[in-house]
Motif scaffolding. Structure first.
Motif, short mmCIF file in Angstrom:
data_model
loop_
_atom_site.label_atom_id
_atom_site.label_comp_id
_atom_site.label_asym_id
_atom_site.label_seq_id
_atom_site.Cartn_x
_atom_site.Cartn_y
_atom_site.Cartn_z
N GLN A 1 0.83 -1.21 0.00
CA GLN A 1 0.00 0.00 0.00
C GLN A 1 0.86 1.26 0.00
O GLN A 1 0.54 2.25 -0.67
CB GLN A 1 -0.93 -0.01 1.22
CG GLN A 1 -1.88 1.17 1.30
CD GLN A 1 -2.86 1.24 0.14
OE1 GLN A 1 -3.13 0.22 -0.50
NE2 GLN A 1 -3.38 2.43 -0.14
N PHE A 2 1.95 1.22 0.75
CA PHE A 2 2.88 2.36 0.77
C PHE A 2 3.41 2.66 -0.63
O PHE A 2 3.48 3.83 -1.05
CB PHE A 2 4.04 2.07 1.72
CG PHE A 2 5.19 3.05 1.61
CD1 PHE A 2 5.08 4.34 2.11
CD2 PHE A 2 6.38 2.69 0.98
CE1 PHE A 2 6.13 5.25 2.01
CE2 PHE A 2 7.42 3.58 0.87
CZ PHE A 2 7.30 4.86 1.39
N LYS A 3 3.78 1.63 -1.35
CA LYS A 3 4.29 1.84 -2.71
C LYS A 3 3.25 2.50 -3.59
O LYS A 3 3.57 3.39 -4.40
CB LYS A 3 4.75 0.51 -3.32
CG LYS A 3 5.33 0.67 -4.72
CD LYS A 3 5.98 -0.61 -5.23
CE LYS A 3 6.62 -0.35 -6.61
NZ LYS A 3 7.36 -1.53 -7.11
N LYS A 4 2.00 2.11 -3.45
CA LYS A 4 0.92 2.73 -4.24
C LYS A 4 0.80 4.22 -3.92
O LYS A 4 0.66 5.05 -4.82
CB LYS A 4 -0.40 2.02 -3.95
CG LYS A 4 -0.50 0.63 -4.56
CD LYS A 4 -1.73 -0.12 -4.09
CE LYS A 4 -3.02 0.58 -4.50
NZ LYS A 4 -4.20 -0.22 -4.09
N LEU A 5 0.87 4.57 -2.65
CA LEU A 5 0.78 5.98 -2.25
C LEU A 5 2.00 6.76 -2.73
O LEU A 5 1.88 7.92 -3.16
CB LEU A 5 0.66 6.09 -0.73
CG LEU A 5 -0.60 5.51 -0.09
CD1 LEU A 5 -0.52 5.65 1.43
CD2 LEU A 5 -1.85 6.20 -0.63
N PHE A 6 3.14 6.14 -2.66
CA PHE A 6 4.40 6.79 -3.03
C PHE A 6 4.40 7.19 -4.51
O PHE A 6 4.94 8.23 -4.89
CB PHE A 6 5.57 5.84 -2.75
CG PHE A 6 6.92 6.49 -2.65
CD1 PHE A 6 7.31 7.15 -1.49
CD2 PHE A 6 7.82 6.45 -3.72
CE1 PHE A 6 8.56 7.74 -1.38
CE2 PHE A 6 9.06 7.04 -3.62
CZ PHE A 6 9.44 7.69 -2.45
N PHE A 7 3.78 6.36 -5.33
CA PHE A 7 3.79 6.60 -6.77
C PHE A 7 2.42 7.02 -7.31
O PHE A 7 2.16 6.86 -8.50
CB PHE A 7 4.30 5.36 -7.50
CG PHE A 7 5.76 5.08 -7.27
CD1 PHE A 7 6.74 5.97 -7.71
CD2 PHE A 7 6.16 3.95 -6.58
CE1 PHE A 7 8.08 5.72 -7.48
CE2 PHE A 7 7.51 3.69 -6.35
CZ PHE A 7 8.47 4.58 -6.80
N GLU A 8 1.56 7.58 -6.45
CA GLU A 8 0.27 8.02 -6.96
C GLU A 8 0.35 9.42 -7.58
O GLU A 8 -0.60 9.89 -8.20
CB GLU A 8 -0.80 7.98 -5.87
CG GLU A 8 -0.64 8.98 -4.74
CD GLU A 8 -1.72 8.84 -3.68
OE1 GLU A 8 -2.59 7.94 -3.82
OE2 GLU A 8 -1.70 9.62 -2.72
N ILE A 9 1.50 10.08 -7.45
CA ILE A 9 1.73 11.34 -8.16
C ILE A 9 2.46 11.02 -9.47
O ILE A 9 2.98 9.93 -9.65
CB ILE A 9 2.56 12.32 -7.30
CG1 ILE A 9 3.96 11.75 -7.04
CG2 ILE A 9 1.84 12.64 -5.99
CD1 ILE A 9 4.91 12.75 -6.36
N PRO A 10 2.50 11.96 -10.42
CA PRO A 10 3.21 11.71 -11.68
C PRO A 10 4.66 11.28 -11.41
O PRO A 10 5.34 11.86 -10.56
CB PRO A 10 3.15 13.07 -12.39
CG PRO A 10 1.91 13.71 -11.86
CD PRO A 10 1.82 13.28 -10.42
#
Length: 255
Positions: free
Chosen positions: A137-146
């Motif tokens: 889940q952390f990885k998803k949040l980390f890369f949810e910006i461009p």
């Protein structure tokens, strides 16, 4: 060697290596340069991210990272402007280059401004006793910006069976309070009983030689197998044995 003898052996090795002298040759020395919580965790996260390969080179390049962040990682990340990132253009550590470093700065800013910081975003939010889903889940949040797709490889995904060695090492540093001054234990909302050993070539080979790991690949399935054994030895502080396995492999060439 009986299980009792094996536990006593590993306990002894853990005590031997888990002391302040360990810091002198380990990348954990980088976050130990700071006293502010957010500076410590950011310095630790970035250092752990590039922690593969030659240890001297890791320390050298992590030091360069801190220099580029003007030795105030948290303040830089919160308040930097695009022009401030131009000085990063020549940074490289193996496959982690300036594009990746700049993306990490932007993503960390996003994490701190919108998701409550690293401690909050890596918190286990379900009833799991491991960080597998939390890291995913952390990885998803980390890369949810461009972001550049190439940078995604620098955060492993345990849900894809990665052992996630570097982020598990970072979690050990932040969550485990070893009372001897090596690991920080500054994330009080986390439970060290849920930590997993940062599984790498050294610790994996030693674990196999000792008979506490049978799976040949160093992946999340192997980590789960090792977790079960280490938690039988110490359910409250299982990753203290990382010091034993790593020390035996790196310093004693036990494997």
């Amino acid at each position: 060697m009986t299980q009792t003898e094996l536990k006593e052996f590993l306990d002894e090795k853990a005590r031997f290596y888990n002391n302040p002298s360990f810091i002198e040759s380990d990348p954990i020395q980088i976050p130990h340069q700071f006293s502010k919580k957010e500076d410590i965790e950011i310095a630790a996260f970035l250092t752990a991210t590039i922690s593969w390969g030659n240890r001297k080179m890791i320390i050298q390049n992590a030091s360069k990272m801190m220099e580029l962040l003007e030795f105030s990682p948290h303040d830089f990340i919160l308040n930097h402007h695009e022009n401030d990132l131009k000085s990063f253009d020549k940074f490289v550590h193996r496959t982690f280059n300036s594009i990746d470093f700049q993306q990490f700065i932007k993503s960390l800013q996003h994490i701190y401004l919108n998701h409550g910081g690293l401690e909050n975003t890596l918190l286990i939010s379900d009833k799991s006793d491991t960080y597998q889903k939390a890291i995913h889940q952390f990885k998803k949040l980390f890369f949810e910006i461009p972001h550049s797709n190439r940078t995604q490889k620098h955060i492993s995904d345990p849900m894809k069976n990665s052992a996630a060695k570097r982020i598990n090492m970072f979690l050990r540093w932040m969550v485990r309070n070893d009372t001897s001054g090596v690991d920080f234990g500054i994330w009080k909302t986390h439970n060290p009983a849920n930590l997993s050993c940062p599984l790498d070539v050294h610790s994996g080979n030693v674990a196999r030689k000792l008979g506490i790991l049978k799976r040949e690949q160093n992946d999340w399935k192997a980590l789960s197998e090792l977790d079960k054994k280490l938690r039988k030895f110490d359910k409250n502080d299982p990753v203290k044995y990382d010091f034993a396995l790593f020390g035996l492999g790196v310093f004693e060439k036990f494997s």
